[in-house]
Design a protein around this motif. Structure first.
Motif, PDB file in Angstrom:
ATOM      1  N   HIS A  46      28.310  16.842 -54.882  1.00  0.00           N
ATOM      2  CA  HIS A  46      29.569  17.586 -54.782  1.00  0.00           C
ATOM      3  C   HIS A  46      29.339  19.086 -54.795  1.00  0.00           C
ATOM      4  CE1 HIS A  46      33.569  19.103 -56.146  1.00  0.00           C
ATOM      5  NE2 HIS A  46      33.966  18.210 -55.265  1.00  0.00           N
ATOM      6  N   CYS A  47      28.575  19.579 -55.746  1.00  0.00           N
ATOM      7  CA  CYS A  47      28.233  21.008 -55.773  1.00  0.00           C
ATOM      8  C   CYS A  47      26.718  21.131 -55.605  1.00  0.00           C
ATOM      9  CB  CYS A  47      28.723  21.639 -57.071  1.00  0.00           C
ATOM     10  SG  CYS A  47      30.526  21.812 -57.150  1.00  0.00           S
ATOM     11  N   LEU A  72      32.322  24.863 -61.149  1.00  0.00           N
ATOM     12  CA  LEU A  72      31.317  24.042 -60.468  1.00  0.00           C
ATOM     13  C   LEU A  72      30.985  22.820 -61.320  1.00  0.00           C
ATOM     14  CD1 LEU A  72      29.155  27.187 -60.040  1.00  0.00           C
ATOM     15  CD2 LEU A  72      29.907  25.913 -58.042  1.00  0.00           C
ATOM     16  N   CYS A  73      30.334  21.847 -60.684  1.00  0.00           N
ATOM     17  CA  CYS A  73      29.785  20.727 -61.453  1.00  0.00           C
ATOM     18  C   CYS A  73      28.304  20.579 -61.115  1.00  0.00           C
ATOM     19  CB  CYS A  73      30.552  19.441 -61.154  1.00  0.00           C
ATOM     20  SG  CYS A  73      30.288  18.786 -59.484  1.00  0.00           S
ATOM     21  N   HIS A 133      36.726  19.149 -61.415  1.00  0.00           N
ATOM     22  CA  HIS A 133      35.906  19.966 -62.313  1.00  0.00           C
ATOM     23  C   HIS A 133      36.532  20.210 -63.677  1.00  0.00           C
ATOM     24  CE1 HIS A 133      33.599  21.896 -58.702  1.00  0.00           C
ATOM     25  NE2 HIS A 133      33.156  20.696 -59.014  1.00  0.00           N
TER      26      HIS A 133
HETATM   27 ZN   LIG Z   1      31.493  19.980 -57.922  1.00  0.00          ZN
END
Ligand SMILES: [Zn+2]
Length: 342
Positions: free
Chosen positions: A134-135, A128-129, A123
């Motif tokens: 992934h998120c 967060l992304c 990241h």
């Molecule tokens: Zn992420």
């Protein structure tokens, strides 16, 4: 250390296996399920859970998001609106949207806590992304609302704002900790357990009954892959795989979960998880069968997504059946409690 390793394993597997509605798919699925907001007003008033809110948590909590290669800081409230817009059709019943809002808020805090503990490797320092693998997916409504919803943008934005506002600060906890509130588009008649799909035995991510999945237009799917292309893709990741025998022998000795997904299967003599096959072949789910047809492999799937946790089409079904968001959440995440943050 073992606990940490399990945690990391779980996250890694989440990253591979957490398909959710992308912005494009959400928009595409929007029209057939649109329900006028007015249809839910009386139901919402009659069945509203008796939870005392202390508004302001979402507005006051700032998150940093790696989005399009740059890091931006925004209030949790704005972030959740963007997550809902990207993750669930905005025409879904209000109680389903609220359940999704709580799940998304919970998963956000869960991920933020993990990365605060120094487990961030992707990241660039952000919490967060916006990678749904992934998120969570994120749509910036200041620029994407019209593209997502056209002339209905104001109505849809209002529906999502209501879902976020009316659950402001509420998260799901298990033993006082925010849970890994994963969700998927459409499970089959039962959700999958985290143990079967990712090997992580979490008491609140167990298999439960889940109606309504078939209402998803992508519940059944077919993917055709040239045998040569499939063999090359597997061997790129698993060089020991041997595809010199007839294609009819390539898949052997599969194990399935009670809900139907392939837990693992021998592919060219190498044991792969169903999620790995799903990723390599680009399948809607790990609940698949495969047949040989000419020079191709034809995969047929049921369900859309990993099938663990809240099924969005299940939440829609239960909401249309009169259940409130807290009932929906306790169904899909058994043993958890709602907790008001802030
Ligand atoms: Zn992420």
């Amino acid at each position: 250390m073992k606990k940490l390793l399990n945690f990391v394993l779980f996250l890694t597997l989440c990253a591979i296996s957490m398909p959710v509605l992308t912005v494009g798919l959400a928009a595409e699925e929007e029209m057939p399920v649109f329900v006028q907001p007015e249809a839910f007003v009386s139901e919402t008033v009659l069945t509203q859970p008796q939870i005392q809110h202390k508004p302001g948590f979402d507005e006051d909590t700032m998150v940093t998001l790696l989005c399009g290669g740059t890091i931006r800081e925004l209030p949790l409230e704005e972030y959740l609106l963007g997550v809902l817009a990207a993750e669930m059709p905005a025409g879904f019943p209000e109680e389903a949207l609220k359940a999704q809002a709580v799940a998304a808020r919970t998963y956000t805090l869960y991920k933020m806590a993990l990365y605060e503990e120094g487990q961030d490797t992707v990241h660039q320092g952000a919490d967060l992304c916006d990678d749904p693998g992934h998120c969570e997916a994120f749509a910036d409504l200041t620029t994407q609302a019209a593209a997502l919803w056209g002339d209905s943008a104001d109505i849809y934005r209002q529906r999502l704002q209501t879902a976020v506002k009316e659950t402001d600060g509420l998260i799901l906890v298990y033993e006082e900790q925010p849970i890994a509130a994963v969700f998927c588009a459409a499970s089959t008649e039962k959700t999958e357990s985290a143990k079967d799909i990712w090997g992580s035995d979490l008491p609140y991510l167990v298999s439960v009954e889940s109606p309504g999945g078939r209402d998803c237009s992508r519940f059944e799917g077919t993917v055709t892959v040239a045998q040569t292309a499939f063999a090359a893709a597997v061997q790129a990741q698993f060089p020991d795989a041997d595809f010199s025998e007839a294609p009819i022998t390539w898949f052997r000795d599969s194990h399935r979960s009670e809900a139907g997904s392939v837990i693992d299967v021998l592919v060219g003599g190498v044991r792969l998880s169903g999620s790995q096959v799903r990723q390599i072949a680009g399948l809607n789910s790990a609940n698949f069968t495969v047949k040989v047809q000419g020079g191709d492999l034809v995969f047929s799937t049921v369900g859309y997504g990993h099938g663990v946790g809240l099924s969005q089409y299940g939440a829609r079904y239960l909401a249309l059946d009169g259940q409130t968001y807290d009932q929906i959440l306790s169904h899909y995440y058994p043993g958890t409690q709602l907790r008001l943050e802030g």
